[in-house]
Scaffold this active site. Structure first.
Site, PDB file in Angstrom:
ATOM      1  N   LYS A   1       6.604 -24.243  11.891  1.00 21.67           N
ATOM      2  CA  LYS A   1       6.352 -25.628  12.285  1.00 21.67           C
ATOM      3  C   LYS A   1       5.075 -26.125  11.618  1.00 21.67           C
ATOM      4  O   LYS A   1       4.073 -25.395  11.553  1.00 21.67           O
ATOM      5  CB  LYS A   1       6.237 -25.715  13.812  1.00 21.67           C
TER       6      LYS A   1
ATOM      7  N   SER B   1       9.048 -31.143  20.512  1.00 17.18           N
ATOM      8  CA  SER B   1       8.621 -31.647  19.220  1.00 17.18           C
ATOM      9  C   SER B   1       9.002 -30.749  18.046  1.00 17.18           C
ATOM     10  O   SER B   1       8.970 -31.181  16.891  1.00 17.18           O
ATOM     11  CB  SER B   1       7.098 -31.840  19.222  1.00 17.18           C
TER      12      SER B   1
ATOM     13  N   SER C   1       8.219 -28.340  24.097  1.00 16.84           N
ATOM     14  CA  SER C   1       8.452 -28.595  22.673  1.00 16.84           C
ATOM     15  C   SER C   1       9.162 -27.474  21.943  1.00 16.84           C
ATOM     16  O   SER C   1       9.659 -27.668  20.836  1.00 16.84           O
ATOM     17  CB  SER C   1       7.125 -28.882  21.963  1.00 16.84           C
TER      18      SER C   1
END
Length: 369
Positions: free
Chosen positions: A78, A152, A176
């Protein structure tokens, strides 16, 4: 040969049965098959061939390379987690910088033999559960692009669900990691706070942030957990060692708590799916227990509707003070984060008292079972 959907074990076995040149060619083929945003918004950036070659040659220099548990396994990270050789953007182009070293979790994966293929998209500054708040584009749901992918950690969920990589790292502050994992039918593992180091992670809410794992199966998630569960007090104020005797088994008929009085906001399909899931779980022989999750919902509201937001503001306040170009900032994310500027120290203390009261209620609920 199709490597799409390979697990960790299958990648390691493939490399073990191939020459180094054959293995490198396959990793190059995988890399060349991918496209960064906007063509594929799951990827913010991908390794260059030179970067990939450097990683591979470094791995080949290790005397014990064939004993490494992630030998040659392609991994995605990420893009709020630092990877040397890649820019860190947190899905904000004007925030981008080139880290001088890997985040602690990335270093541990590389030490185990992993090859970093690219950096994945996210709701900007890890603020959102939808995967739509990024100037790099909206990552589509793996199964139906009319549905959100979840966030997210949108890109990490997507590239694992599509079988491009068997493991990806995300972050999880308030869902997330787990939300996009659930919406894309992959494993999403959030550890207890502090078990994985957040050294080298762009903070969202530093006191709550966790690095999380996406994988295709539980075995790969457990393996990755074992590799990354190391104390790192030099780089993370919240880091702590694993307990000496963690709970590793459960009764044959464990209690499963099912929330009551959920809000569906007029939507009917998800209610049916939820009830079907409860029925499925009940057939496994567990004990279904109903409980009111309002205290948990109240705790969640504290994170976005009170001074808890100030922690997000604190994380990027200095960046915002530089007046970055507005076209690089997601308006919804900015409305949330900048709202944290209005709270005082008094608000923060009152919030903490409220949080402790709610936690006592939650512990009392869980203690009944």
């Amino acid at each position: 040969m199709s490597y799409i959907g390979f697990t960790v074990q299958e990648w390691v076995k493939y490399h073990f049965n191939s020459t180094p040149n054959e293995s490198f060619a396959t990793l190059c083929e995988l890399l060349e098959s991918q496209n960064a945003a906007p063509k594929d918004p799951a990827w913010i950036s991908l390794a260059t061939r030179d970067n990939l070659e450097h990683q591979w040659h470094f791995l080949q220099s290790k005397a014990d390379k064939h004993s490494l548990p992630l030998y040659g396994v392609p991994v995605a990270i990420k893009d709020n987690i630092d990877v040397k050789g890649f820019k860190t953007t947190a899905a904000c182009p004007s925030y981008a910088f080139e880290p001088k070293e890997d985040a602690t979790t990335v270093r541990l994966l590389r030490n185990a033999g992993a090859i970093i293929i690219g950096k994945t998209n996210l709701d900007q500054f890890a603020t959102g559960l939808v995967g739509t708040r990024s100037p790099y584009g909206i990552t589509p749901n793996t199964f139906n692009d009319k549905y959100v992918v979840g966030g997210s950690s949108a890109g990490s969920a997507s590239v694992v669900a599509r079988g491009i990589v068997p493991i990806a790292l995300g972050t999880d502050t308030a869902g997330s990691g787990r939300v996009p994992a659930a919406l894309n039918n992959v494993i999403g593992l959030k550890p207890t706070k502090g078990v994985f180091s957040c050294g080298g992670v762009v903070p969202a809410c530093k006191s709550l942030d966790c690095v999380s794992i996406f994988s295709l199966n539980l075995q790969d998630a457990q393996l990755t957990f074992n590799l990354m569960a190391h104390p790192d007090t030099e780089n993370d104020e919240y880091s702590r060692p694993m307990p000496d005797n963690p709970l590793v088994s459960f009764p044959s008929t464990p209690n499963v708590l099912v929330p009551t009085d959920l809000l569906w906001f007029g939507e009917t399909e998800n209610l049916k799916l939820f009830n079907k899931a409860v029925e499925f779980v009940q057939k496994t022989g567990v004990n279904i227990k109903s409980y009111d999750i309002e205290p948990l919902l109240e705790l969640a509201r504290c994170l976005y509707e009170g001074p808890g937001v100030s922690e997000r503001y604190a994380a990027i306040r200095k960046f915002l003070d530089t007046n970055p170009p507005t076209d690089t900032l997601d308006p919804t994310v900015m409305n949330i984060i900048k709202g944290g500027a209005k709270h005082s120290a008094v608000d923060a203390f009152e919030f903490e008292y409220k949080r402790q009261r709610i936690l006592q209620q939650v512990e009392e609920i869980i203690g009944r079972y």
